[in-house]
Write a protein that holds these residues in place. Structure first.
Motif, PDB file in Angstrom:
ATOM      1  N   SER A 133       0.831  -1.192   0.000  1.00  0.00           N
ATOM      2  CA  SER A 133       0.000   0.000   0.000  1.00  0.00           C
ATOM      3  C   SER A 133       0.871   1.249   0.000  1.00  0.00           C
ATOM      4  O   SER A 133       1.823   1.349   0.771  1.00  0.00           O
ATOM      5  N   GLY A 134       0.547   2.191  -0.879  1.00  0.00           N
ATOM      6  CA  GLY A 134       1.249   3.470  -0.883  1.00  0.00           C
ATOM      7  C   GLY A 134       2.740   3.352  -1.102  1.00  0.00           C
ATOM      8  O   GLY A 134       3.519   4.113  -0.529  1.00  0.00           O
ATOM      9  N   SER A 135       3.155   2.421  -1.944  1.00  0.00           N
ATOM     10  CA  SER A 135       4.587   2.189  -2.167  1.00  0.00           C
ATOM     11  C   SER A 135       4.858   1.909  -3.634  1.00  0.00           C
ATOM     12  O   SER A 135       4.154   1.102  -4.259  1.00  0.00           O
ATOM     13  N   ASP A 160       2.833  18.277   3.872  1.00  0.00           N
ATOM     14  CA  ASP A 160       2.285  18.291   2.518  1.00  0.00           C
ATOM     15  C   ASP A 160       1.749  16.921   2.099  1.00  0.00           C
ATOM     16  O   ASP A 160       0.842  16.830   1.257  1.00  0.00           O
ATOM     17  N   LEU A 161       2.310  15.873   2.670  1.00  0.00           N
ATOM     18  CA  LEU A 161       1.832  14.523   2.372  1.00  0.00           C
ATOM     19  C   LEU A 161       0.593  14.158   3.188  1.00  0.00           C
ATOM     20  O   LEU A 161       0.001  13.095   2.973  1.00  0.00           O
ATOM     21  N   GLY A 162       0.208  15.018   4.131  1.00  0.00           N
ATOM     22  CA  GLY A 162      -0.954  14.744   4.967  1.00  0.00           C
ATOM     23  C   GLY A 162      -0.637  13.934   6.205  1.00  0.00           C
ATOM     24  O   GLY A 162      -1.547  13.377   6.840  1.00  0.00           O
ATOM     25  N   GLY A 163       0.637  13.907   6.591  1.00  0.00           N
ATOM     26  CA  GLY A 163       1.044  13.065   7.710  1.00  0.00           C
ATOM     27  C   GLY A 163       0.895  13.679   9.081  1.00  0.00           C
ATOM     28  O   GLY A 163       1.191  13.022  10.084  1.00  0.00           O
ATOM     29  N   PRO A 203      -0.320 -14.609  -4.163  1.00  0.00           N
ATOM     30  CA  PRO A 203      -1.143 -13.537  -4.719  1.00  0.00           C
ATOM     31  C   PRO A 203      -0.771 -12.198  -4.075  1.00  0.00           C
ATOM     32  O   PRO A 203      -0.308 -12.149  -2.927  1.00  0.00           O
ATOM     33  N   MET A 204      -1.009 -11.116  -4.808  1.00  0.00           N
ATOM     34  CA  MET A 204      -0.638  -9.792  -4.322  1.00  0.00           C
ATOM     35  C   MET A 204      -1.742  -8.793  -4.665  1.00  0.00           C
ATOM     36  O   MET A 204      -2.343  -8.871  -5.738  1.00  0.00           O
ATOM     37  N   THR A 205      -1.987  -7.892  -3.732  1.00  0.00           N
ATOM     38  CA  THR A 205      -2.874  -6.765  -3.973  1.00  0.00           C
ATOM     39  C   THR A 205      -2.121  -5.485  -3.667  1.00  0.00           C
ATOM     40  O   THR A 205      -1.487  -5.381  -2.600  1.00  0.00           O
ATOM     41  N   ALA A 206      -2.175  -4.525  -4.576  1.00  0.00           N
ATOM     42  CA  ALA A 206      -1.498  -3.244  -4.396  1.00  0.00           C
ATOM     43  C   ALA A 206      -2.533  -2.132  -4.324  1.00  0.00           C
ATOM     44  O   ALA A 206      -3.519  -2.140  -5.066  1.00  0.00           O
ATOM     45  N   PHE A 207      -2.315  -1.181  -3.414  1.00  0.00           N
ATOM     46  CA  PHE A 207      -3.199  -0.036  -3.252  1.00  0.00           C
ATOM     47  C   PHE A 207      -2.443   1.243  -3.582  1.00  0.00           C
ATOM     48  O   PHE A 207      -1.338   1.462  -3.078  1.00  0.00           O
ATOM     49  N   SER A 208      -3.050   2.076  -4.408  1.00  0.00           N
ATOM     50  CA  SER A 208      -2.503   3.389  -4.710  1.00  0.00           C
ATOM     51  C   SER A 208      -3.593   4.429  -4.496  1.00  0.00           C
ATOM     52  O   SER A 208      -4.764   4.084  -4.318  1.00  0.00           O
ATOM     53  N   ALA A 209      -3.210   5.714  -4.511  1.00  0.00           N
ATOM     54  CA  ALA A 209      -4.186   6.781  -4.286  1.00  0.00           C
ATOM     55  C   ALA A 209      -3.969   7.908  -5.286  1.00  0.00           C
ATOM     56  O   ALA A 209      -2.851   8.145  -5.747  1.00  0.00           O
ATOM     57  N   ASP A 210      -5.046   8.612  -5.590  1.00  0.00           N
ATOM     58  CA  ASP A 210      -5.040   9.661  -6.613  1.00  0.00           C
ATOM     59  C   ASP A 210      -3.955  10.710  -6.399  1.00  0.00           C
ATOM     60  O   ASP A 210      -3.268  11.109  -7.336  1.00  0.00           O
ATOM     61  N   ASP A 211      -3.836  11.186  -5.152  1.00  0.00           N
ATOM     62  CA  ASP A 211      -2.991  12.345  -4.871  1.00  0.00           C
ATOM     63  C   ASP A 211      -1.744  11.965  -4.072  1.00  0.00           C
ATOM     64  O   ASP A 211      -1.333  12.700  -3.173  1.00  0.00           O
ATOM     65  N   ASP A 212      -1.162  10.841  -4.405  1.00  0.00           N
ATOM     66  CA  ASP A 212       0.037  10.376  -3.702  1.00  0.00           C
ATOM     67  C   ASP A 212       1.264  10.596  -4.583  1.00  0.00           C
ATOM     68  O   ASP A 212       1.507   9.826  -5.514  1.00  0.00           O
ATOM     69  N   PRO A 213       2.073  11.630  -4.291  1.00  0.00           N
ATOM     70  CA  PRO A 213       3.255  11.873  -5.122  1.00  0.00           C
ATOM     71  C   PRO A 213       4.391  10.896  -4.838  1.00  0.00           C
ATOM     72  O   PRO A 213       5.309  10.750  -5.650  1.00  0.00           O
ATOM     73  N   ILE A 214       4.347  10.220  -3.699  1.00  0.00           N
ATOM     74  CA  ILE A 214       5.392   9.259  -3.340  1.00  0.00           C
ATOM     75  C   ILE A 214       5.232   7.968  -4.129  1.00  0.00           C
ATOM     76  O   ILE A 214       6.218   7.348  -4.540  1.00  0.00           O
ATOM     77  N   ARG A 234      -5.771  -1.862  -6.669  1.00  0.00           N
ATOM     78  CA  ARG A 234      -6.912  -1.061  -6.255  1.00  0.00           C
ATOM     79  C   ARG A 234      -6.471   0.402  -6.162  1.00  0.00           C
ATOM     80  O   ARG A 234      -5.539   0.717  -5.418  1.00  0.00           O
ATOM     81  N   HIS A 235      -7.138   1.261  -6.899  1.00  0.00           N
ATOM     82  CA  HIS A 235      -6.781   2.682  -6.909  1.00  0.00           C
ATOM     83  C   HIS A 235      -7.841   3.467  -6.149  1.00  0.00           C
ATOM     84  O   HIS A 235      -9.033   3.408  -6.482  1.00  0.00           O
ATOM     85  N   LEU A 236      -7.429   4.187  -5.111  1.00  0.00           N
ATOM     86  CA  LEU A 236      -8.337   4.862  -4.199  1.00  0.00           C
ATOM     87  C   LEU A 236      -8.234   6.373  -4.342  1.00  0.00           C
ATOM     88  O   LEU A 236      -7.320   6.902  -4.979  1.00  0.00           O
ATOM     89  N   THR A 237      -9.158   7.072  -3.707  1.00  0.00           N
ATOM     90  CA  THR A 237      -9.031   8.514  -3.567  1.00  0.00           C
ATOM     91  C   THR A 237      -8.100   8.807  -2.385  1.00  0.00           C
ATOM     92  O   THR A 237      -7.802   7.928  -1.586  1.00  0.00           O
ATOM     93  N   GLY A 238      -7.645  10.059  -2.281  1.00  0.00           N
ATOM     94  CA  GLY A 238      -6.825  10.440  -1.136  1.00  0.00           C
ATOM     95  C   GLY A 238      -5.371  10.634  -1.486  1.00  0.00           C
ATOM     96  O   GLY A 238      -4.959  10.530  -2.646  1.00  0.00           O
ATOM     97  N   GLY A 239      -4.585  10.944  -0.445  1.00  0.00           N
ATOM     98  CA  GLY A 239      -3.162  11.177  -0.598  1.00  0.00           C
ATOM     99  C   GLY A 239      -2.346  10.024  -0.047  1.00  0.00           C
ATOM    100  O   GLY A 239      -2.849   8.906   0.120  1.00  0.00           O
ATOM    101  N   HIS A 240      -1.093  10.307   0.285  1.00  0.00           N
ATOM    102  CA  HIS A 240      -0.184   9.241   0.701  1.00  0.00           C
ATOM    103  C   HIS A 240      -0.652   8.541   1.974  1.00  0.00           C
ATOM    104  O   HIS A 240      -0.473   7.336   2.132  1.00  0.00           O
TER     105      HIS A 240
END
Length: 284
Positions: A133-135, A160-163, A203-214, A234-240
């Motif tokens: 996720s997020g990588s 800026d990453l929302g952390g 098996p592998m599942t990867a998660f990404s997000a719309d506004d994740d610059p990382i 799986r592509h989600l909304t949100g940031g990192h």
């Protein structure tokens, strides 16, 4: 190094799994065990509430890395390979290296992959499923030097990453205390260099997000080459930090519940999951 050598590693490894009162985490006899690895500078708290959300059919086992929480006096690792070796040792020692699933966010995803490879190399079973996720994919690391940023710039990057969370003032105060361990983790990521090896078979599942610059979409999609089994993106909304809450977190947990249900069903029957759920390679 043999599995027997791992068991003889230094004491204190039960601290890797803080939910364990005297060894094995509560519910660790449940199948599967979901071993959760944090992002850089993160703690098991990021997975707070997951056990309740995912239900009794899975044992959620958050990992506490050195340099934080009960392990505050330990030096954090500044390189990923020894960290992966030590965590693999702890999983073997605590009898958690079977019937397990790995989930990692950001640095945790990279660490989860390395732990899976380490356990495979030692003759242990691969995870029943790997969630990243997020990588970005491992071979895409090595182009950042965030650990060298001055304090003010590092604060700004995390903000800026929302952390920093909803309350920036509270988040900034917390971050100020965590800067040394964050820098150590970032050093481990920045200096990581993938070495070619055969893909995993799980098996592998990867998660990404719309506004994740990382970890932009294409860099997460590149995980596809790291397994010979099914791969879902799986592509989600949100940031990192989409794990933090709201709709992205809710959807991620729904996806986890569904996939863990398939893993659990296959484990209960002793048969592979059906082709309709396993032999796919698609993005949504």
């Amino acid at each position: 190094m043999s599995p027997a050598d791992l068991v003889r590693r230094p004491a204190g490894q039960s601290l890797w799994f803080p939910r364990a009162a005297g060894g094995t985490p509560p519910g660790a006899d449940a199948v599967p065990r979901l071993v959760c690895l944090p992002h850089a500078g993160g703690t098991p708290s990021v997975y707070g509430g997951w056990q309740e959300e995912l239900g009794d059919g899975v044992a959620v086992v958050p990992v506490l890395l050195p340099g934080r929480g009960l392990r505050l006096r330990e030096e954090p690792h500044t390189a990923l390979a020894p960290l992966a070796r030590d965590l693999a040792a702890a999983l073997v020692e605590q009898r958690l290296a079977h019937d397990y699933v790995l989930f990692g966010h950001s640095m945790g995803a990279l660490l989860a992959y390395e732990v899976a490879c380490q356990l495979r190399d030692l003759g242990r079973t691969e995870p029943l499923h790997l969630f990243v996720s997020g990588s970005r994919a491992p071979h895409l690391y090595g182009d950042r030097s965030d650990h060298t940023l001055p304090d003010a710039e590092l604060h700004r990057l995390v903000r800026d990453l929302g952390g920093l969370g909803a309350d920036h003032e509270v988040g900034a105060a917390y971050l100020a205390r965590r800067l040394p361990v964050l820098r150590a983790d970032l050093h481990a990521c920045d200096t990581y260099r993938w070495r070619p090896r055969r893909p995993l078979r799980c098996p592998m599942t990867a998660f990404s997000a719309d506004d994740d610059p990382i970890a932009p979409f294409g860099h997460v999609e590149a995980w596809r080459a790291y397994t010979t089994s099914s791969f879902l993106h799986r592509h989600l909304t949100g940031g990192h930090f989409f794990l933090g809450g709201g709709a992205p977190r809710s959807r991620l947990l729904r996806e986890l519940r569904a996939e863990l249900g398939r893993v659990r069903g296959a484990t209960d029957t002793g048969t592979p999951a059906s082709p309709s759920s396993r032999n796919r390679s698609w993005t949504c």
